[in-house]
Design a protein around this motif. Structure first.
Motif, PDB file in Angstrom:
ATOM      1  N   ASP A   1       0.819  -1.201   0.000  1.00 13.39           N
ATOM      2  CA  ASP A   1       0.000   0.000   0.000  1.00 13.39           C
ATOM      3  C   ASP A   1       0.861   1.262   0.000  1.00 13.39           C
ATOM      4  O   ASP A   1       0.549   2.227  -0.693  1.00 13.39           O
ATOM      5  CB  ASP A   1      -0.950   0.000   1.196  1.00 13.39           C
ATOM      6  CG  ASP A   1      -1.988   1.090   1.089  1.00 13.39           C
ATOM      7  OD1 ASP A   1      -2.641   1.191   0.030  1.00 13.39           O
ATOM      8  OD2 ASP A   1      -2.150   1.847   2.061  1.00 13.39           O
TER       9      ASP A   1
ATOM     10  N   ARG B   1       3.888   1.583  -1.234  1.00 13.17           N
ATOM     11  CA  ARG B   1       4.474   1.723  -2.569  1.00 13.17           C
ATOM     12  C   ARG B   1       3.427   2.207  -3.568  1.00 13.17           C
ATOM     13  O   ARG B   1       3.692   3.077  -4.391  1.00 13.17           O
ATOM     14  CB  ARG B   1       5.073   0.404  -3.010  1.00 13.17           C
ATOM     15  CG  ARG B   1       5.713   0.478  -4.363  1.00 13.17           C
ATOM     16  CD  ARG B   1       6.395  -0.811  -4.704  1.00 13.17           C
ATOM     17  NE  ARG B   1       6.531  -0.885  -6.126  1.00 13.17           N
ATOM     18  CZ  ARG B   1       7.637  -0.688  -6.814  1.00 13.17           C
ATOM     19  NH1 ARG B   1       8.669  -0.462  -6.246  1.00 13.17           N
ATOM     20  NH2 ARG B   1       7.694  -0.736  -8.103  1.00 13.17           N
ATOM     21  N   ALA B   2       2.231   1.652  -3.501  1.00 13.21           N
ATOM     22  CA  ALA B   2       1.157   2.070  -4.405  1.00 13.21           C
ATOM     23  C   ALA B   2       0.807   3.539  -4.197  1.00 13.21           C
ATOM     24  O   ALA B   2       0.531   4.259  -5.160  1.00 13.21           O
ATOM     25  CB  ALA B   2      -0.077   1.198  -4.198  1.00 13.21           C
TER      26      ALA B   2
ATOM     27  N   ARG C   1       2.851   5.892  -3.210  1.00  9.79           N
ATOM     28  CA  ARG C   1       3.933   6.697  -3.818  1.00  9.79           C
ATOM     29  C   ARG C   1       3.816   6.752  -5.331  1.00  9.79           C
ATOM     30  O   ARG C   1       4.102   7.772  -5.945  1.00  9.79           O
ATOM     31  CB  ARG C   1       5.293   6.108  -3.449  1.00  9.79           C
ATOM     32  CG  ARG C   1       5.714   6.389  -2.059  1.00  9.79           C
ATOM     33  CD  ARG C   1       7.113   5.880  -1.847  1.00  9.79           C
ATOM     34  NE  ARG C   1       7.556   6.147  -0.494  1.00  9.79           N
ATOM     35  CZ  ARG C   1       8.492   5.482   0.110  1.00  9.79           C
ATOM     36  NH1 ARG C   1       9.108   4.483  -0.503  1.00  9.79           N
ATOM     37  NH2 ARG C   1       8.845   5.788   1.344  1.00  9.79           N
ATOM     38  N   LEU C   2       3.412   5.621  -5.928  1.00 13.07           N
ATOM     39  CA  LEU C   2       3.323   5.535  -7.390  1.00 13.07           C
ATOM     40  C   LEU C   2       1.959   5.942  -7.937  1.00 13.07           C
ATOM     41  O   LEU C   2       1.722   5.859  -9.133  1.00 13.07           O
ATOM     42  CB  LEU C   2       3.651   4.108  -7.847  1.00 13.07           C
ATOM     43  CG  LEU C   2       5.063   3.614  -7.505  1.00 13.07           C
ATOM     44  CD1 LEU C   2       5.213   2.145  -7.880  1.00 13.07           C
ATOM     45  CD2 LEU C   2       6.115   4.472  -8.183  1.00 13.07           C
ATOM     46  N   LYS C   3       1.061   6.346  -7.027  1.00 10.73           N
ATOM     47  CA  LYS C   3      -0.295   6.759  -7.407  1.00 10.73           C
ATOM     48  C   LYS C   3      -1.021   5.647  -8.169  1.00 10.73           C
ATOM     49  O   LYS C   3      -1.637   5.864  -9.207  1.00 10.73           O
ATOM     50  CB  LYS C   3      -0.267   8.035  -8.250  1.00 10.73           C
ATOM     51  CG  LYS C   3       0.512   9.155  -7.647  1.00 10.73           C
ATOM     52  CD  LYS C   3      -0.398  10.225  -7.200  1.00 10.73           C
ATOM     53  CE  LYS C   3       0.445  11.432  -6.789  1.00 10.73           C
ATOM     54  NZ  LYS C   3       0.298  11.790  -5.464  1.00 10.73           N
ATOM     55  N   ARG C   4      -0.933   4.437  -7.608  1.00  5.14           N
ATOM     56  CA  ARG C   4      -1.588   3.270  -8.196  1.00  5.14           C
ATOM     57  C   ARG C   4      -2.683   2.758  -7.276  1.00  5.14           C
ATOM     58  O   ARG C   4      -2.948   3.329  -6.230  1.00  5.14           O
ATOM     59  CB  ARG C   4      -0.562   2.163  -8.439  1.00  5.14           C
ATOM     60  CG  ARG C   4       0.422   2.522  -9.522  1.00  5.14           C
ATOM     61  CD  ARG C   4       1.267   1.348  -9.862  1.00  5.14           C
ATOM     62  NE  ARG C   4       2.191   1.703 -10.947  1.00  5.14           N
ATOM     63  CZ  ARG C   4       3.269   1.042 -11.216  1.00  5.14           C
ATOM     64  NH1 ARG C   4       3.590  -0.030 -10.531  1.00  5.14           N
ATOM     65  NH2 ARG C   4       4.048   1.417 -12.207  1.00  5.14           N
ATOM     66  N   TRP C   5      -3.277   1.609  -7.674  1.00  3.39           N
ATOM     67  CA  TRP C   5      -4.327   0.966  -6.888  1.00  3.39           C
ATOM     68  C   TRP C   5      -3.820   0.693  -5.493  1.00  3.39           C
ATOM     69  O   TRP C   5      -2.699   0.243  -5.294  1.00  3.39           O
ATOM     70  CB  TRP C   5      -4.749  -0.321  -7.584  1.00  3.39           C
ATOM     71  CG  TRP C   5      -5.726  -1.122  -6.792  1.00  3.39           C
ATOM     72  CD1 TRP C   5      -7.074  -0.960  -6.772  1.00  3.39           C
ATOM     73  CD2 TRP C   5      -5.434  -2.193  -5.900  1.00  3.39           C
ATOM     74  NE1 TRP C   5      -7.645  -1.866  -5.908  1.00  3.39           N
ATOM     75  CE2 TRP C   5      -6.648  -2.638  -5.362  1.00  3.39           C
ATOM     76  CE3 TRP C   5      -4.270  -2.817  -5.485  1.00  3.39           C
ATOM     77  CZ2 TRP C   5      -6.744  -3.682  -4.452  1.00  3.39           C
ATOM     78  CZ3 TRP C   5      -4.353  -3.849  -4.574  1.00  3.39           C
ATOM     79  CH2 TRP C   5      -5.578  -4.266  -4.082  1.00  3.39           C
ATOM     80  N   ARG C   6      -4.653   0.975  -4.471  1.00  7.60           N
ATOM     81  CA  ARG C   6      -4.265   0.848  -3.070  1.00  7.60           C
ATOM     82  C   ARG C   6      -4.954  -0.337  -2.422  1.00  7.60           C
ATOM     83  O   ARG C   6      -6.005  -0.785  -2.870  1.00  7.60           O
ATOM     84  CB  ARG C   6      -4.676   2.116  -2.309  1.00  7.60           C
ATOM     85  CG  ARG C   6      -4.160   3.430  -2.880  1.00  7.60           C
ATOM     86  CD  ARG C   6      -2.742   3.715  -2.479  1.00  7.60           C
ATOM     87  NE  ARG C   6      -2.558   3.733  -1.043  1.00  7.60           N
ATOM     88  CZ  ARG C   6      -2.723   4.803  -0.254  1.00  7.60           C
ATOM     89  NH1 ARG C   6      -3.083   5.940  -0.772  1.00  7.60           N
ATOM     90  NH2 ARG C   6      -2.522   4.712   1.040  1.00  7.60           N
TER      91      ARG C   6
END
Length: 126
Positions: free
Chosen positions: A51, A53-54, A56-61
């Motif tokens: 979560d 990492r997601a 930070r990368l603005k991805r699915w949480r």
């Protein structure tokens, strides 16, 4: 720097895992409870890392409900460690509340199990 209560929770989580292992070694707690605590703690830590990492990368949480559920099922020590080490979800009071409630719940479960399974039944007669 994290608030002082986070370091207390982390110390408490580490002590809890050690206690589970000691109680298992002393045959006061079934081995599967300690294994479940360690396994769910690893899963919780992994989910928090995913979560973070997601985020930070603005991805699915990972959903907050899933993080809470893993903590309540027994992964609260891993969640507490992840919160401090990864500095993730530290500004959300609900996560602290759920972790402390989970800790109290599981300590109560351990105490009740030991009392019921290892104490003389005559102790409970009035």
């Amino acid at each position: 720097m994290l608030p002082a209560h986070h370091s207390w929770l982390t110390r408490f989580a580490a002590a809890y895992l050690v206690l589970c292992l000691i109680l298992t070694w002393q045959t006061l707690l079934p081995y599967y409870y300690a294994l479940a605590s360690v396994g769910l703690s690893l899963l919780a830590y992994l989910l928090y890392a995913i979560d973070k990492r997601a985020a930070r990368l603005k991805r699915w949480r990972v959903s907050e409900q899933r993080l809470h559920l893993v903590a309540l099922l027994g992964g609260w020590p891993g969640a507490a460690l992840a919160r401090q080490r990864l500095r993730h979800k530290t500004r959300k009071p609900s996560f602290s509340v759920v972790l402390w409630l989970s800790a109290l719940l599981h300590i109560g479960v351990i105490a009740a199990y030991i009392l019921v399974s290892h104490c003389n039944p005559t102790y409970f007669k009035l």
